[in-house]
Design a protein around this motif. Sequence first.
Motif, short mmCIF file in Angstrom:
data_model
loop_
_atom_site.label_atom_id
_atom_site.label_comp_id
_atom_site.label_asym_id
_atom_site.label_seq_id
_atom_site.Cartn_x
_atom_site.Cartn_y
_atom_site.Cartn_z
N ARG A 108 -34.75 69.76 55.01
CA ARG A 108 -34.10 69.32 53.77
C ARG A 108 -34.71 70.02 52.57
NH1 ARG A 108 -31.45 64.03 54.25
NH2 ARG A 108 -31.87 63.08 56.28
N LEU A 109 -36.05 70.11 52.58
CA LEU A 109 -36.73 70.79 51.48
C LEU A 109 -36.38 72.27 51.47
CD1 LEU A 109 -38.78 70.89 49.15
CD2 LEU A 109 -40.58 71.21 50.88
N THR A 141 -49.95 72.16 58.68
CA THR A 141 -49.33 73.43 59.08
C THR A 141 -49.60 74.56 58.10
OG1 THR A 141 -47.58 72.23 60.25
CG2 THR A 141 -47.14 74.54 59.72
N VAL A 142 -49.54 74.27 56.80
CA VAL A 142 -49.75 75.34 55.81
C VAL A 142 -51.04 75.16 55.01
CG1 VAL A 142 -47.30 75.82 55.62
CG2 VAL A 142 -48.32 74.18 54.06
N THR A 190 -43.39 77.97 50.54
CA THR A 190 -43.51 78.59 49.21
C THR A 190 -43.32 77.56 48.10
OG1 THR A 190 -41.15 79.15 49.06
CG2 THR A 190 -42.61 80.76 50.12
N ALA A 191 -43.17 76.30 48.45
CA ALA A 191 -42.91 75.25 47.46
C ALA A 191 -44.09 75.08 46.51
CB ALA A 191 -42.61 73.93 48.16
N THR A 192 -43.77 74.69 45.29
CA THR A 192 -44.79 74.38 44.29
C THR A 192 -44.76 72.88 44.01
OG1 THR A 192 -43.27 74.67 42.42
CG2 THR A 192 -44.43 76.65 43.23
N LEU A 233 -50.63 69.87 47.70
CA LEU A 233 -49.21 69.58 47.56
C LEU A 233 -48.85 68.25 48.21
CD1 LEU A 233 -47.50 73.05 48.13
CD2 LEU A 233 -47.88 71.84 45.97
N ALA A 234 -49.49 67.95 49.32
CA ALA A 234 -49.22 66.68 50.00
C ALA A 234 -49.51 65.51 49.08
CB ALA A 234 -50.06 66.59 51.28
#
Length: 208
Positions: A40-41, A88-89, A51-53, A94-95
């Motif tokens: 979804r993201l 995973t990353v 690559t999300a911020t 970010l979490a």
Amino acid sequence: MPYPVLDAPFSPLRQRLIDDMNMRRFSRETQRNYLRDIGRLATFLGRSPDTATADDLRRFQIEQQEDGVPVPTMNSIVSALRFFFTHTVDRPDLARKLVRLAHPRTLPVVLSRDEVARLLNATTCLKHQATLSVAYGAGLRVAEVSTLKVADVDGERMLLRVERGKGGRYRNAMLSQDLLTLLRQWWKVGRQQGVMHRDGWRSRDSIR
């Protein structure tokens, strides 16, 4: 709906995520849900989710809320994304940006003894009676009933062994004499009719 990157059969990112889930022995259903929710993201971003911020995640959650996504679904997505960014990353920063929403829990509707009796007596199919009786009589979930094996029926200790129930946990459920009698009756009839399912709780093995 296609999910970029995570839908690619040989995507290194997808494989790393699956490996991380397998290493922690996540169930197939949990893995499928996590892949869907992280997808979804990816769809929202239009690019790889790794690559999300922080601002991307904020906008993503705001859009979910504006679109009317139910709170339990939003919280499930948060769980999937927290796992993805933490394990995973390797982006725990970010979490921590992901917000879980308070969700008031209501008690489920519980049938009375008479209502359960009417439900069980409404079917003339012995197989359906046995299935519903296991669910209501022993308190098993649908998935637990479907994966129950004959070897899990312990007539000596009057227990049903549930393997990998909710959360992958093992537990025992109480088995009444009436339910054991019904299961034995169905096993005999099912064998005679040749409709037993292989390796299931309706298999050809005898109930102890």
